[in-house]
Design a protein around this motif. Structure first.
Motif, short mmCIF file in Angstrom:
data_model
loop_
_atom_site.label_atom_id
_atom_site.label_comp_id
_atom_site.label_asym_id
_atom_site.label_seq_id
_atom_site.Cartn_x
_atom_site.Cartn_y
_atom_site.Cartn_z
N MET A 242 -22.26 67.43 37.21
CA MET A 242 -21.95 66.07 37.29
C MET A 242 -20.75 66.19 39.01
O MET A 242 -21.62 65.44 39.66
CB MET A 242 -21.04 65.80 36.49
CG MET A 242 -20.90 63.85 36.27
SD MET A 242 -22.09 62.97 37.11
CE MET A 242 -21.92 61.91 36.84
N LEU A 243 -20.00 66.83 39.07
CA LEU A 243 -19.07 66.91 39.64
C LEU A 243 -19.74 67.26 41.35
O LEU A 243 -19.66 67.12 41.81
CB LEU A 243 -17.31 67.93 39.99
CG LEU A 243 -17.01 67.44 38.69
CD1 LEU A 243 -15.32 68.75 38.25
CD2 LEU A 243 -15.97 66.04 39.32
N ILE A 244 -20.56 68.63 41.17
CA ILE A 244 -21.13 69.24 42.77
C ILE A 244 -22.36 67.67 42.85
O ILE A 244 -22.51 67.70 44.06
CB ILE A 244 -22.06 70.35 42.44
CG1 ILE A 244 -20.78 71.13 41.42
CG2 ILE A 244 -22.87 70.51 43.15
CD1 ILE A 244 -19.82 71.84 43.15
N ALA A 245 -23.06 67.58 41.55
CA ALA A 245 -23.31 66.38 42.07
C ALA A 245 -23.17 64.47 42.55
O ALA A 245 -23.58 64.51 43.85
CB ALA A 245 -24.47 65.40 40.76
N LEU A 246 -21.73 64.62 42.89
CA LEU A 246 -20.96 63.81 43.07
C LEU A 246 -20.66 63.65 44.19
O LEU A 246 -20.43 63.54 45.57
CB LEU A 246 -19.79 63.66 42.12
CG LEU A 246 -20.28 62.65 41.08
CD1 LEU A 246 -19.33 62.45 39.89
CD2 LEU A 246 -20.19 60.94 41.46
N ALA A 247 -20.15 65.66 44.36
CA ALA A 247 -19.66 65.71 45.52
C ALA A 247 -20.59 66.12 46.65
O ALA A 247 -20.79 65.59 47.94
CB ALA A 247 -19.20 67.00 45.86
N ASP A 248 -21.94 66.26 46.77
CA ASP A 248 -23.33 66.13 47.08
C ASP A 248 -23.58 64.62 47.63
O ASP A 248 -24.79 64.59 47.62
CB ASP A 248 -24.13 66.95 46.65
CG ASP A 248 -24.16 68.18 47.12
OD1 ASP A 248 -23.39 68.40 47.79
OD2 ASP A 248 -24.61 69.07 45.79
N ARG A 249 -22.99 63.79 46.52
CA ARG A 249 -23.78 62.06 46.62
C ARG A 249 -24.72 61.80 46.43
O ARG A 249 -26.23 61.02 47.06
CB ARG A 249 -23.77 61.44 48.09
CG ARG A 249 -22.29 61.83 48.65
CD ARG A 249 -20.63 61.23 48.31
NE ARG A 249 -21.59 59.19 47.86
CZ ARG A 249 -20.90 58.80 47.35
NH1 ARG A 249 -20.12 59.36 46.74
NH2 ARG A 249 -21.45 56.77 47.79
N LYS A 250 -25.28 62.29 44.99
CA LYS A 250 -26.35 62.34 44.60
C LYS A 250 -26.36 61.01 44.01
O LYS A 250 -25.62 60.31 43.41
CB LYS A 250 -26.99 62.93 43.07
CG LYS A 250 -27.07 64.73 43.82
CD LYS A 250 -27.72 65.48 44.38
CE LYS A 250 -28.23 66.80 44.92
NZ LYS A 250 -29.32 67.21 45.89
N ALA A 251 -27.99 60.45 44.23
CA ALA A 251 -27.65 58.67 43.52
C ALA A 251 -27.44 58.48 42.50
O ALA A 251 -26.83 57.65 41.94
CB ALA A 251 -29.38 58.46 44.13
N LYS A 252 -27.78 59.61 41.20
CA LYS A 252 -27.95 59.42 40.29
C LYS A 252 -26.84 59.78 39.39
O LYS A 252 -25.79 58.89 38.70
CB LYS A 252 -28.89 59.81 39.37
CG LYS A 252 -28.58 59.59 37.72
CD LYS A 252 -30.16 60.77 37.11
CE LYS A 252 -30.03 60.57 35.70
NZ LYS A 252 -30.57 61.43 34.70
N ALA A 253 -25.77 59.82 39.96
CA ALA A 253 -24.36 60.71 39.91
C ALA A 253 -23.57 59.51 40.21
O ALA A 253 -22.58 59.62 39.44
CB ALA A 253 -24.24 62.05 40.29
N VAL A 254 -24.12 58.94 41.12
CA VAL A 254 -23.49 58.14 42.27
C VAL A 254 -22.73 56.80 41.43
O VAL A 254 -22.23 56.34 41.12
CB VAL A 254 -23.23 58.03 43.15
CG1 VAL A 254 -22.68 56.93 43.83
CG2 VAL A 254 -23.13 59.06 44.15
N ALA A 255 -24.54 56.31 40.69
CA ALA A 255 -24.28 55.31 39.92
C ALA A 255 -23.94 55.86 38.52
O ALA A 255 -23.08 54.76 38.57
CB ALA A 255 -26.03 55.46 39.55
N LEU A 256 -24.13 56.65 38.22
CA LEU A 256 -23.52 56.88 36.71
C LEU A 256 -21.65 56.97 36.77
O LEU A 256 -20.92 55.66 35.89
CB LEU A 256 -23.92 58.15 35.89
CG LEU A 256 -25.27 58.07 35.50
CD1 LEU A 256 -25.40 59.91 35.44
CD2 LEU A 256 -25.16 57.17 34.06
N HIS A 257 -21.15 57.49 38.01
CA HIS A 257 -19.83 57.47 38.02
C HIS A 257 -19.40 55.55 38.42
O HIS A 257 -18.36 55.51 37.53
CB HIS A 257 -19.80 58.01 39.11
CG HIS A 257 -17.97 58.54 39.00
ND1 HIS A 257 -17.65 59.29 38.33
CD2 HIS A 257 -17.08 58.02 40.24
CE1 HIS A 257 -15.94 59.44 38.64
NE2 HIS A 257 -15.93 58.73 40.16
#
Length: 150
Positions: free
Chosen positions: A1-16
């Motif tokens: 999840m942290l890598i997905a957030l660092a990469d600004r992945k849309a799903k991860a950002v929305a969940l966060h």
């Protein structure tokens, strides 16, 4: 999840973003942070921004796990108490018994994430490795932990 957030992945950002409104801050275990933190300025900047909304249990410099309420600031016992010998044994058991996806090897950090979720109860684990986490949760057998792939 942290890598997905660092990469600004849309799903991860929305969940966060959605987690900013819940009483318990998003949990990032110290070993998980250590696995992804690298001395790369862009990564460090992205992760630092994400971590402002999270808690790292028992890290002295992080926000408490539970957000303040009108009645004060409650404490999360699962976050306030570290793992004991029985917990480390449960992790070892999970490592030995988990039926992992093909080509996967036992991972103590993933097993610790699964146990931390089980200790919290009613937890959701956001991960790019749902098969690994599910395998450890199958061994640990919590009744109310859910895994969401990001």
């Amino acid at each position: 999840m942290l890598i997905a957030l660092a990469d600004r992945k849309a799903k991860a950002v929305a969940l966060h973003e959605g987690l900013r409104t819940v009483p318990h801050r998003a949990l990032v275990l110290g070993p998980v942070l250590a696995q992804v933190w690298r001395p790369q300025p862009a990564l460090m900047h992205a992760l630092s921004g994400v971590l402002k909304d999270c808690t790292v249990p028992q890290a002295r410099t992080f926000e408490p796990s539970l957000r303040e309420t009108k009645a004060g600031r409650p404490e999360c016992l699962a976050c306030a108490t570290g793992p004991d010998l029985a917990d480390w044994r449960r992790i070892g058991t999970a490592l030995g018994r988990a039926v992992l996806p093909a080509k996967k090897r036992p991972d103590a950090v993933h097993a610790w994430v699964a146990l931390a979720a089980a200790r919290h109860g009613s937890a959701v684990v956001f991960t790019t490795d749902p098969g690994d986490i599910d395998a450890y949760l199958t061994v640990l057998a919590p009744t109310d932990v859910h895994v969401v792939a990001v």
